[in-house]
Enzyme design. Sequence first.
Site: not given
Length: 436
Positions: A160, A371
């Site tokens: 991430c 994200c």
Amino acid sequence: MSKHYQVLIIGGGTAGIMVSSMLKRKNKSIQIGLIEPAETHYYQPAWTLVGANTYDFEKTAKPMASLIPKGVEWIKQYADKFEPENNKVITKKGEEFTYDYLVVVPGLKIAPEMIEGLKEAMDSGVVCSNYTNPKHTWEVLKKFKGGTALFTQPATPIKCGGAPQKIMYLADEYFRKVGLRDKTDIVFALPSGSIFGVKIIADTLMNVVDKKDINVRFFHRLVKVDGDKKIAWYEIDKDLTAGGCVTIADGDIASLDKEIQYNYKDVKVSRRGEQFGIHFDMMHLAPPQCAPDFIKNSPLASETGWVDVNKGTMQHFKYANIFSLGDVSNLPTSKTGAAIRKQAPVVVENILKLIETNALSTKEYKGYTSCPLVTGYGKMVLAEFDYNQNFEPDPKLKQFPLMISDSSKEHWRLWLLKKYMLPYLYWNKMMKGVEV
């Protein structure tokens, strides 16, 4: 001991559980073995919120045994060696397992040793990371009394890519709440020349940076952490303009290279040759990350160390009965659970089609990932994009009652999606093999 499985899966993370659950859901009689040494499975996307004291750490953990689907044999060991020519995996105990099809999804390795001094400094004193100990991050934020709050990330691929800045935006709001923000300079040092790879999202985030008065230092590659002296040392990955230093002002802000410094703050910096040391009173970082050693040193790895697979089918380039997805694969997209949500159904479809017809399915993965970029308590932006870095909202997510028409802008509904809906989706749908 030696045992044979139709499908052998290495890894009990998001990808491993999702693939095994989907396979069992579609074909109950399929024989699956899952190699995974850990007792606990974590929902790591919530660790950002744990670090800012807005999510309970205990709720991010579930026993591995409760997630492995019924009928899947749990091999509670470490995978160690591959013999792909013999369709064989050998564990650290020396036990051998053979397979018709292999799915390699052990996740990645947190590797603080790749930066000098980081191993010693990690998760101690004022150096913290949501990637390893989000509870310590909250302790550091609570004890902070003002000064330089440094947030940074490594030059390696990481889980991430947006996580290193989410905690920064939450920290900014927390410092304001407790009356410390006017005594604090927030600095975000990152190795790339842009805050995010998708332009529409980068524009939104730079507006957040302006609003929160954050100094962003681009092209800063972290090379050393001195935990005792509280200095993070960087090299600048950009040709410095001839005739002097352009990354620190030396009393002349007009001389700064604007591509390196955005919204400059005159925090204490030391210089040592070509290295610049930013002095900090607290630092949050994403540590460097890489493929696990048993993958890097295996015949499955590409030159970069990640498992070498086709970006559309996730089939290994050399070994047709091996697939890989998720963080350990060399797929050219962000390493997120959202990417796995779209990758797993393709891998499952391909394996089932190969079992049935000895040919791949027509399903292809287009690089979708997302994200969720938390920009404050109660605010979020949802970056959704494909292999070409095009902003590409998922029609399935659009159906959610909380979704808004433009997820590239901050919105409180997206925060509710992050805090409540996505964990629900994870535990009750993805982990149970439901395509979402």
